[in-house]
Scaffold this active site. Structure first.
Site, PDB file in Angstrom:
ATOM      1  N   SER A  10      13.242  -2.927 -12.037  1.00  0.00           N
ATOM      2  CA  SER A  10      14.718  -3.194 -12.506  1.00  0.00           C
ATOM      3  C   SER A  10      15.581  -3.358 -11.098  1.00  0.00           C
ATOM      4  O   SER A  10      16.543  -3.827 -11.228  1.00  0.00           O
ATOM      5  CB  SER A  10      15.005  -2.207 -13.394  1.00  0.00           C
ATOM      6  OG  SER A  10      15.117  -1.082 -12.825  1.00  0.00           O
ATOM      7  N   VAL A  61       5.971   4.653 -18.247  1.00  0.00           N
ATOM      8  CA  VAL A  61       4.625   4.227 -17.835  1.00  0.00           C
ATOM      9  C   VAL A  61       3.788   5.596 -17.489  1.00  0.00           C
ATOM     10  O   VAL A  61       2.552   5.455 -17.241  1.00  0.00           O
ATOM     11  CB  VAL A  61       4.356   3.268 -16.383  1.00  0.00           C
ATOM     12  CG1 VAL A  61       4.792   1.822 -16.833  1.00  0.00           C
ATOM     13  CG2 VAL A  61       5.151   3.924 -15.187  1.00  0.00           C
ATOM     14  N   TYR A 155       6.495  14.806  -3.880  1.00  0.00           N
ATOM     15  CA  TYR A 155       6.456  13.094  -3.738  1.00  0.00           C
ATOM     16  C   TYR A 155       5.270  12.638  -2.905  1.00  0.00           C
ATOM     17  O   TYR A 155       4.872  11.569  -2.998  1.00  0.00           O
ATOM     18  CB  TYR A 155       7.979  12.844  -3.360  1.00  0.00           C
ATOM     19  CG  TYR A 155       8.076  11.140  -3.027  1.00  0.00           C
ATOM     20  CD1 TYR A 155       8.320  10.408  -4.141  1.00  0.00           C
ATOM     21  CD2 TYR A 155       8.151  10.689  -1.659  1.00  0.00           C
ATOM     22  CE1 TYR A 155       8.431   8.907  -3.708  1.00  0.00           C
ATOM     23  CE2 TYR A 155       7.977   9.612  -1.434  1.00  0.00           C
ATOM     24  CZ  TYR A 155       8.317   8.518  -2.638  1.00  0.00           C
ATOM     25  OH  TYR A 155       8.352   7.234  -2.415  1.00  0.00           O
ATOM     26  N   LYS A 159       2.055  10.241  -3.372  1.00  0.00           N
ATOM     27  CA  LYS A 159       1.904   9.173  -2.618  1.00  0.00           C
ATOM     28  C   LYS A 159       0.562   9.154  -1.871  1.00  0.00           C
ATOM     29  O   LYS A 159       0.065   8.187  -1.701  1.00  0.00           O
ATOM     30  CB  LYS A 159       3.223   8.811  -1.728  1.00  0.00           C
ATOM     31  CG  LYS A 159       4.275   8.223  -2.570  1.00  0.00           C
ATOM     32  CD  LYS A 159       4.261   7.268  -3.548  1.00  0.00           C
ATOM     33  CE  LYS A 159       5.475   6.753  -4.047  1.00  0.00           C
ATOM     34  NZ  LYS A 159       5.249   5.691  -4.878  1.00  0.00           N
ATOM     35  N   ILE A 187      13.558   2.027   3.273  1.00  0.00           N
ATOM     36  CA  ILE A 187      13.927   0.833   2.659  1.00  0.00           C
ATOM     37  C   ILE A 187      15.363   1.085   2.014  1.00  0.00           C
ATOM     38  O   ILE A 187      15.340   2.019   1.337  1.00  0.00           O
ATOM     39  CB  ILE A 187      12.840   0.229   1.830  1.00  0.00           C
ATOM     40  CG1 ILE A 187      11.385   0.276   2.318  1.00  0.00           C
ATOM     41  CG2 ILE A 187      13.371  -1.045   1.090  1.00  0.00           C
ATOM     42  CD1 ILE A 187      11.376  -0.671   3.290  1.00  0.00           C
TER      43      ILE A 187
END
Length: 246
Positions: A10, A61, A155, A159, A187
């Site tokens: 989204s 999810v 986190y 990853k 990013i």
């Protein structure tokens, strides 16, 4: 048209990937958890600016039952799944003394376990794909999988797990399905805007050899490359402006 399922699509990186795939001629299932308006905006952009179709599909999810519903809804709408992009994730800045075991586990479920669940559930449909480049799975990792992060150990751990999952599935699913990962650096997204000031961004920019902050569209470029790279599997593409060189 071939179809791609993008989780967490989204906004930010997920949106950049979804829009790139649509421009390349893929119908897109735009998964979201809570940002219905943002997901609808992605769908509208795809329909208005490309010849592809898109649908917004809500699912948590981290819930295997919801994943089953998400995959079934994608197949019902488009007839199959040719590529999966596991991008859904959350972030939380906490040092270990203030981080609970429950928070640690929850973040791993969203960021890493979900990639396993979505891939496992979609696998039977990927095996039925007839796209010329062959079906693939693309998992989103992070530079922090390699560097670690004192202020978000859960986190970074999640990853790093994505890297191991990518290699494991690449070995298991070969030669039928290619599985690769992308490890973005910094990013500019809504998520990073919430946790970084203008001064933070300036300092980060100074640490990057290319002297710029990454954009979601540039992760879309990497995803498109991996989608079409028919002799690449089990690899991680680092997209970080040179901040971490292999």
């Amino acid at each position: 048209m071939p179809t791609t399922l993008v989780t967490g699509a989204s906004r930010g990186i997920g949106r950049g990937i979804a829009e790139r795939f649509a421009r390349d001629g893929y119908d897109v299932a735009v998964n979201y958890y809570s940002s219905e308006d943002a997901a609808t905006a992605v769908v509208d952009t795809i329909r208005d600016e490309t010849d592809s179709d898109a649908v917004a599909l809500q699912a948590d999810v981290s819930d295997p039952d919801a994943v089953t519903g998400l995959v079934d809804a994608t197949v019902d709408r488009f007839g199959g799944i040719d590529h999966v992009v596991n991008n859904a994730g959350i972030n939380q800045h906490k040092y270990t003394p203030e981080l609970s075991a429950e928070e640690f586990s929850q973040l791993l479920e969203v960021n890493a376990t979900s990639a396993f669940s979505v891939t496992k559930t979609a696998r039977e449909h990927l095996l039925e794909s007839t796209v010329s480049e062959g079906p693939s799975v693309i998992n989103l990792s992070s530079r922090l999988a390699y560097a670690g992060a004192a202020y978000e150990p859960h986190y970074a751990t999640s990853k790093a797990g994505i890297i191991a999952l990518t290699k494991s599935h690449a070995s298991e699913f070969a030669p039928d399905i290619r599985v690769n990962a992308i490890a973005p650096g910094y990013i500019e997204t809504d998520m990073t805007d919430q946790t970084n000031t203008a001064e933070d961004k300036r300092e980060r920019r100074e640490q990057i050899p290319l002297e710029k902050l990454g954009q979601p569209s540039e992760i879309g470029q990497a995803a498109a490359f991996l989608r079409d790279a028919t002799f690449v599997t089990g690899e991680t593409v680092h997209v970080n402006g040179g901040q971490r060189m292999q």
